[in-house]
Design a protein around this motif. Sequence first.
Motif, PDB file in Angstrom:
ATOM      1  N   PHE A   1      -5.365  -3.799  46.647  1.00  0.00           N
ATOM      2  CA  PHE A   1      -4.007  -4.111  46.274  1.00  0.00           C
ATOM      3  C   PHE A   1      -4.583  -5.910  45.597  1.00  0.00           C
ATOM      4  CE2 PHE A   1      -2.721  -0.547  47.695  1.00  0.00           C
ATOM      5  CZ  PHE A   1      -2.452   0.930  46.167  1.00  0.00           C
ATOM      6  N   VAL A   2      -4.658  -6.202  44.257  1.00  0.00           N
ATOM      7  CA  VAL A   2      -4.302  -7.346  43.796  1.00  0.00           C
ATOM      8  C   VAL A   2      -3.167  -7.805  44.341  1.00  0.00           C
ATOM      9  CG1 VAL A   2      -6.609  -9.002  42.338  1.00  0.00           C
ATOM     10  CG2 VAL A   2      -6.968  -7.145  43.261  1.00  0.00           C
ATOM     11  N   VAL A   3      -3.708  -9.360  44.673  1.00  0.00           N
ATOM     12  CA  VAL A   3      -1.827 -10.498  44.048  1.00  0.00           C
ATOM     13  C   VAL A   3      -2.468 -11.401  42.766  1.00  0.00           C
ATOM     14  CG1 VAL A   3      -0.560 -11.977  45.334  1.00  0.00           C
ATOM     15  CG2 VAL A   3      -1.156 -10.779  45.950  1.00  0.00           C
ATOM     16  N   SER A   4      -2.520 -11.316  41.538  1.00  0.00           N
ATOM     17  CA  SER A   4      -3.159 -11.734  40.349  1.00  0.00           C
ATOM     18  C   SER A   4      -2.955 -13.410  40.730  1.00  0.00           C
ATOM     19  CB  SER A   4      -2.275 -11.005  39.503  1.00  0.00           C
ATOM     20  OG  SER A   4      -1.159 -11.441  39.591  1.00  0.00           O
ATOM     21  N   ASP A   5      -1.846 -14.087  41.267  1.00  0.00           N
ATOM     22  CA  ASP A   5      -1.802 -15.221  41.239  1.00  0.00           C
ATOM     23  C   ASP A   5      -2.632 -16.043  42.420  1.00  0.00           C
ATOM     24  OD1 ASP A   5      -0.133 -15.846  39.176  1.00  0.00           O
ATOM     25  OD2 ASP A   5       1.593 -16.489  40.590  1.00  0.00           O
ATOM     26  N   PHE A   6      -3.459 -14.937  43.128  1.00  0.00           N
ATOM     27  CA  PHE A   6      -3.976 -15.342  44.407  1.00  0.00           C
ATOM     28  C   PHE A   6      -5.446 -14.910  44.024  1.00  0.00           C
ATOM     29  CE2 PHE A   6       0.131 -16.047  45.774  1.00  0.00           C
ATOM     30  CZ  PHE A   6       0.098 -17.482  45.710  1.00  0.00           C
ATOM     31  N   ILE A   7      -6.189 -14.627  42.996  1.00  0.00           N
ATOM     32  CA  ILE A   7      -7.621 -14.291  43.300  1.00  0.00           C
ATOM     33  C   ILE A   7      -8.010 -15.382  43.276  1.00  0.00           C
ATOM     34  CG2 ILE A   7      -9.437 -13.035  41.332  1.00  0.00           C
ATOM     35  CD1 ILE A   7      -6.887 -11.607  40.258  1.00  0.00           C
ATOM     36  N   GLY A   8      -9.479 -15.214  44.005  1.00  0.00           N
ATOM     37  CA  GLY A   8     -10.253 -15.856  44.363  1.00  0.00           C
ATOM     38  C   GLY A   8      -9.427 -17.232  45.597  1.00  0.00           C
ATOM     39  N   GLU A   9      -8.345 -16.633  46.213  1.00  0.00           N
ATOM     40  CA  GLU A   9      -7.504 -17.509  47.095  1.00  0.00           C
ATOM     41  C   GLU A   9      -7.629 -17.852  48.201  1.00  0.00           C
ATOM     42  OE1 GLU A   9      -4.330 -20.214  45.135  1.00  0.00           O
ATOM     43  OE2 GLU A   9      -5.693 -20.213  43.085  1.00  0.00           O
TER      44      GLU A   9
END
Length: 158
Positions: free
Chosen positions: A4-12
Amino acid sequence: STCFVVSDFIGESNKWDENKKGYFYKELLTKNDIVEWLSHGMSIGSHGKSHKSLTKLNEEQIRNEIYNSKNEIQDSVGTNIDTFSYPFGQINKYSADAVREIYNFGVTTVRSRFNTIKHKTYYIPRIHMSNDLSNFKIFLKLKTIYEDIKYNEKQLYL
């Protein structure tokens, strides 16, 4: 497996935990990581836009977290997102209703896996996994009521 991915924090990183006691820095998947994950037959879902507890937001903010995260992830990696995981496992009737409008399933950590009478399509129990688990702890999480000890009875009746 579903991530489950948090869209504002992709790659962070897990910045939402920085001020919590026992904070442990975790790198989150990059766009390339997600594409690789998908190429191996795994799936992804949304975990909100900013990993805020939906129970502490107003209706407009809840809709922003639920709808915009889906669109941003889909636009980023080019695959349909049909599952939502409630941040912190916290849920209320309004957030469940909003998830029901655009996702096929919603999952939460506040549901018993063993009391299937209380399972509903938008309250499916999930198990939180992290990269620092021992084999013994994985066994406990998957094969015993270990995870169910943590769920909150008052949230079972939404």
